[in-house]
Design an enzyme around this catalytic site. Structure first.
Site, PDB file in Angstrom:
ATOM      1  N   ASP A 165       0.843  -1.196   0.000  1.00 51.86           N
ATOM      2  CA  ASP A 165       0.000   0.000   0.000  1.00 51.86           C
ATOM      3  C   ASP A 165       0.885   1.256   0.000  1.00 51.86           C
ATOM      4  O   ASP A 165       1.705   1.428   0.898  1.00 51.86           O
ATOM      5  CB  ASP A 165      -0.884  -0.021   1.251  1.00 51.86           C
ATOM      6  CG  ASP A 165      -1.972   1.038   1.231  1.00 51.86           C
ATOM      7  OD1 ASP A 165      -1.784   2.099   0.606  1.00 51.86           O
ATOM      8  OD2 ASP A 165      -3.015   0.808   1.861  1.00 51.86           O
ATOM      9  N   GLY A 188      -1.676  -4.877  -2.400  1.00 46.49           N
ATOM     10  CA  GLY A 188      -1.609  -3.444  -2.183  1.00 46.49           C
ATOM     11  C   GLY A 188      -2.793  -2.932  -1.393  1.00 46.49           C
ATOM     12  O   GLY A 188      -3.423  -3.663  -0.616  1.00 46.49           O
ATOM     13  N   HIS A 189      -3.124  -1.661  -1.602  1.00 50.72           N
ATOM     14  CA  HIS A 189      -4.194  -0.982  -0.873  1.00 50.72           C
ATOM     15  C   HIS A 189      -5.524  -1.708  -1.040  1.00 50.72           C
ATOM     16  O   HIS A 189      -6.265  -1.908  -0.087  1.00 50.72           O
ATOM     17  CB  HIS A 189      -4.297   0.453  -1.379  1.00 50.72           C
ATOM     18  CG  HIS A 189      -5.308   1.295  -0.674  1.00 50.72           C
ATOM     19  ND1 HIS A 189      -5.174   1.675   0.643  1.00 50.72           N
ATOM     20  CD2 HIS A 189      -6.479   1.827  -1.099  1.00 50.72           C
ATOM     21  CE1 HIS A 189      -6.216   2.418   1.002  1.00 50.72           C
ATOM     22  NE2 HIS A 189      -7.022   2.512  -0.041  1.00 50.72           N
ATOM     23  N   PHE A 190      -5.836  -2.096  -2.276  1.00 48.39           N
ATOM     24  CA  PHE A 190      -7.041  -2.884  -2.559  1.00 48.39           C
ATOM     25  C   PHE A 190      -6.623  -4.353  -2.620  1.00 48.39           C
ATOM     26  O   PHE A 190      -6.379  -4.901  -3.702  1.00 48.39           O
ATOM     27  CB  PHE A 190      -7.683  -2.436  -3.865  1.00 48.39           C
ATOM     28  CG  PHE A 190      -8.259  -1.049  -3.827  1.00 48.39           C
ATOM     29  CD1 PHE A 190      -9.523  -0.816  -3.298  1.00 48.39           C
ATOM     30  CD2 PHE A 190      -7.536   0.029  -4.305  1.00 48.39           C
ATOM     31  CE1 PHE A 190     -10.058   0.469  -3.257  1.00 48.39           C
ATOM     32  CE2 PHE A 190      -8.062   1.314  -4.275  1.00 48.39           C
ATOM     33  CZ  PHE A 190      -9.327   1.542  -3.747  1.00 48.39           C
TER      34      PHE A 190
END
Length: 310
Positions: free
Chosen positions: A241, A267-269
């Site tokens: 992220d 990652g972030h999602f």
């Protein structure tokens, strides 16, 4: 187990003149998991997570006002603050008759979800956190320029709009620092950029992002809520992220000591790259809650359960 999208339903409900769209899957009498999405996504981010859990749980994923397929009034007609989004989500929960449920929160879902939990803690069965921050150490270096915007909006707003809502920034939210960018479907950021480029969205998202400062101010309150009520907690964290640091994942264990924390190759999602892993962790976690509930029922002395005469 065969996972299909056959049980997913797409619905809308009127909440005080706002059309709130939501995705729903699973049996209506099953334990409820309320999934709250992040920026600049919508309930669509949970599309791949619904089928793996729908055989055992009722999953409900709404779009906030201004997002996805829900009503997107201009800021002159709707106050875009996290307090207001949480109020609408509370009315949504009431309208659907969700008396008790687990939360799954990602990014903006954290501020909305923690407001719901703080307001009515007895309704929260458990919390699954996926890259949603409730501690300042979770905010990475990118947040320094964003904090400058909060401190002096007039001076920094143009730069924030250019960066936060740009195509490159939209792509970077998904890709982050992953060593495997080939695993990511570019439709995700192309669709989100098209959404951000639609008429009025830049004004909506700027207002809401300016209000994000109130989330940081409330971190101590949410930490107090977690220490006081100790909700069962699962923390799933995509370690690539670019915005939220891994320190933000481990920080939850200060407030809920037995919180389960798992760092993911994502990652972030995280659902972009590790949906199967997220589904497996979530399923095991929710099943442990079900097992604990059953054990309590089975261990209760016969004839002296709730409501039994003395």
């Amino acid at each position: 187990m065969n996972w299909t999208r056959a049980s997913v339903r797409y619905r809308s409900v009127d909440i005080e003149g706002l059309e709130i769209f939501y995705r729903e899957a699973g049996p209506e009498n099953a334990p409820v998991l309320l999934l709250l999405h992040g920026f600049p996504s919508s309930s669509r981010m949970y599309e791949t997570l619904l089928p793996p859990l729908a055989d055992r749980y009722r999953l409900i994923a709404p779009d906030y006002p201004g997002f996805g397929h829900s009503t997107a009034l201009p800021p002159s007609e709707f106050v875009y603050t996290f307090d207001h989004l949480a109020e609408v989500m509370q009315r949504f929960v009431d309208r659907l008759g969700l008396d008790r449920f687990a939360l799954f929160v990602q990014d903006y879902g954290g501020p909305v979800g923690f407001r719901l939990a703080q307001a009515q803690p007895d309704r929260i069965r458990a919390i699954v956190v996926q890259n949603a921050v409730a501690h300042e150490e979770g905010l990475g270096p990118l947040w320094e320029t964003r904090k400058a915007f909060w401190a002096d909006r007039a001076r920094h707003e143009a730069a924030l709009r250019a960066n936060l809502l740009s195509f490159d920034a939209t792509r970077q939210r998904h890709i982050g620092h992953t060593p495997h960018p080939e695993r990511y479907d570019p439709d995700a950021w192309h669709d989100e950029f098209a959404f951000l480029s639609s008429p009025g969205q830049i004004d909506i998202q700027t207002e809401l992002f300016y209000d994000y400062r109130t989330n940081v101010e409330r971190y101590p309150q949410w930490q107090h809520y977690m220490r006081e009520y100790r909700p069962p907690m699962l923390v799933l964290w995509g370690k690539y992220d670019p915005s939220f640091t891994v320190a933000g994942a481990h920080a939850y264990q200060r407030d809920v000591r037995d919180a389960q924390v798992h760092l993911l190759e994502a990652g972030h999602f995280a659902l972009d790259e590790a949906c199967d892993e997220v589904a497996a962790h979530t399923r095991r976690f929710l099943a442990s809650l079900d097992d604990a509930t059953q054990a309590t029922v089975h261990n209760r002395p016969s004839g002296r359960g709730p409501g039994s005469p003395a």
